[in-house]
Design a protein around this motif. Structure first.
Motif: not given
Length: 589
Positions: A3-24
């Motif tokens: 869980t900790t690794l997932a939270r840190k990974s999400l913060r570190a790669r916010w740009g990629r997650n933003l693109i994925i979130g926009l597609a969803i």
């Protein structure tokens, strides 16, 4: 730890997650908007129908000879029965109504167009309060020189109370003074129809109805038994005339509106499904590429003791967080999509009433399936692949995913592609089940072929890149050689990039092929079946043309043959049949 690794990974790669979130979000918003719009329109129109016919106890009209209300036109009925109905015990108000074709002429002298909705002239007697027409500005029309028009058309074209307006009827034009602006209930329009209202006597005269009316609304005195009054009215009606209760009329109108809304819902959902499919493809591509870029990170986790199942949970957990947030925003984004669609229709003259947007539990469930479900399915395969890569192989980026066996991909992709091609050919040429078979087999086959080719692209990307890159290398020299080597060195990256382009080209090609095929089909049909030099019809609202038009055309010496054409529905032995009426001498010419 995961869980900790997932939270840190999400913060570190916010740009990629933003693109994925926009597609969803895009897929969920269009899906949610389709349901919100359909449910809201149905609820609004149901409420509007209840308010419009709520005071009507009985409704007299001609029987429908065949087909249904959406496909057939009811004949007028004798107006002489109004006095007979008024004498039935318990009857308090009898309100006949007439309507017909009326086309407004704008100040520039051009016909006021609609988006397929009718152009109507209606009788309006505000004292009886039974037709749901409400006065927005001015006063009700009275006399042969006065009319009221719907406020939606007045605002769109630029008419105001006090202006003169020319109205074209079946075989004449008349100029009136606009004394009022009207709407239906709280709406300023009549669901896209242009409407000219006049008092009953004026409507009968300008529409040349004589003793005929379209319908008769009846209000009973308080305490009167509706069924007994209905039977009494039915006993005095002429043949092919019927009487129904106000409740039956309301349910009938609601059902008709529901059929139209269902068609709109299917069209919007089709677009939403396409959007969701594109989003799933983009999400899968992004995760496939980013996981490939994280091989060293994941390998290091494996090397320090993280199991393959924990790697899977890490990747899935990151995707789940993004999917839940994007889905939640997308559900409410559906309100914006629905509002924009309604605004677009109203801007084109749709005249929809003010709609309170409705969010039903089913909409949330479907949105969750689209947003969360598709995301998890899209990320599952990349997560499983990441968990199966040996740490040593993943440490070497030049090997990466290529360390995995491609035989299964080659076999699976080949099978899916083969099945898709066969289904597509069967749907196109055999068409089992008619149009349904064409949609299921051809559409499903095309989808499977697309997925199969996408799966196979990784295995063939390297040799194809070298073949395509050969002339580029000769043309551009050293830069061309570098480009060719880079493309062929990482076939998975090349395949995913090409697939993203492929889906865009496929969507454009699909729209172009569909439009051209539809146009070509109708053109071929018309070329084979129509030999006339001219066809006269109302191509804007698709309303009938008066027979007087044919009589006027026959007076033109250059025309050697003129035939009216009337289509209608009837029943033979209980089966609905289409009928056509023509001039038997002129029509064959």
């Amino acid at each position: 730890m995961i869980t900790t690794l997932a939270r840190k990974s999400l913060r570190a790669r916010w740009g990629r997650n933003l693109i994925i979130g926009l597609a969803i979000l895009a897929g969920v918003a269009f899906t949610s908007g389709s349901f919100v719009l359909a449910d809201s329109m149905k609820a609004t129109f149901d409420e509007l129908v209840d308010s419009l016919v709520g005071d009507v106890d009985l409704y007299v009209r001609a029987e429908l000879t065949g087909g249904n209300e959406l496909e057939s036109e009811r004949d007028p009925i004798p107006g002489s029965i109004v006095d007979d109905i008024a004498e039935v015990p318990g009857v308090a108000v009898v309100a006949p109504g007439v309507q017909g074709f009326a086309e407004m002429i704008d100040p520039a002298g051009d016909p006021v167009q609609t988006s397929g909705a009718p152009k109507l002239a209606v009788s309006w007697e505000p004292d009886d309060g039974l037709n749901g027409v409400t006065l927005k500005e001015g006063r009700p029309p009275s006399g042969i020189e006065e009319v009221a028009i719907d406020k939606a058309t007045a605002d769109r074209v630029g008419f105001e109370v006090g202006d003169d307006i020319t109205v074209a009827f079946d075989d004449r034009r008349r100029t009136f003074e606009i004394v009022g602006l009207i709407g239906q209930g709280e709406s300023d329009g009549f669901v896209g129809a242009t409407t000219v209202a006049m008092d009953f006597d004026t409507a009968v005269e300008v529409l040349d109805r004589g003793d005929l009316v379209n319908d008769i609304s009846v209000v009973l005195e308080p305490g009167t038994d509706i069924e007994a009054a209905r039977d009494a009215v039915a006993d005095i009606l002429p043949d092919r005339t019927e009487v129904i209760t106000g409740e039956e009329l309301a349910e009938e109108v609601k059902d008709q509106i529901g059929q139209i809304i269902d068609v709109l819902r299917i069209a919007l959902l089709t677009f939403a499904v396409v959007t969701a499919f594109v989003a799933a493809f983009v999400i899968n591509n992004i995760y496939g590429i980013t996981i490939g870029q994280r091989l060293r990170e994941l390998a290091l986790l494996r090397a320090v003791g993280t199991s393959g199942s924990q790697i899977r949970r890490l990747v899935v957990m990151e995707a789940l967080v993004v999917a839940v947030l994007a889905t939640a925003i997308g559900v409410f984004g559906g309100f914006g999509v629905a509002t924009m669609i309604i605004g677009a229709f109203n801007a084109a003259g749709g005249g929809f009433p003010d709609t309170s947007l409705v969010l039903k539990p089913l909409t949330v469930v479907v949105a969750a399936v689209v947003g969360i479900g598709i995301t998890l399915l899209s990320v599952l395969i990349p997560a499983v692949r990441a968990s199966r890569i040996p740490p040593v192989a993943a440490m070497r980026p030049e090997i990466g995913f290529d360390a995995l066996r491609v035989s299964r991909r080659l076999l699976g992709g080949g099978i899916v592609t083969g099945i898709g091609v066969v289904m597509f050919l069967v749907g196109i040429f055999a068409r089992p089940g008619g149009g349904t078979g064409l949609a299921v087999f051809a559409g499903g086959g095309a989808l499977l072929t697309f997925l199969g080719v996408t799966s196979l692209s990784t295995t063939v990307a390297s040799p194809i890149s070298r073949a395509i890159g050969a002339p580029i290398q000769r043309l551009f020299g050293t830069p061309g050689r570098f480009a060719r080597d880079n493309a062929s060195r990482s076939p998975r990256r090349t395949a995913r990039t090409a697939s993203a382009l492929m889906i865009g080209v496929a969507m454009i090609a699909t729209a172009a092929v569909f439009a051209y095929s539809l146009r070509s089909t109708f053109t071929d049909i018309l070329d084979r079946s129509v030999t006339a030099d001219y066809i006269v019809w109302d191509n804007d609202s698709f309303q009938p043309v008066s027979p007087n038009v044919a009589e006027a055309l026959r007076e033109i010496p250059e025309l050697t043959a003129v035939s009216p054409l009337r289509t209608f529905s009837g029943t033979i032995d209980g089966t609905d049949r289409p009928f056509s009426g023509v001039d038997p001498v002129a029509f064959p010419q």
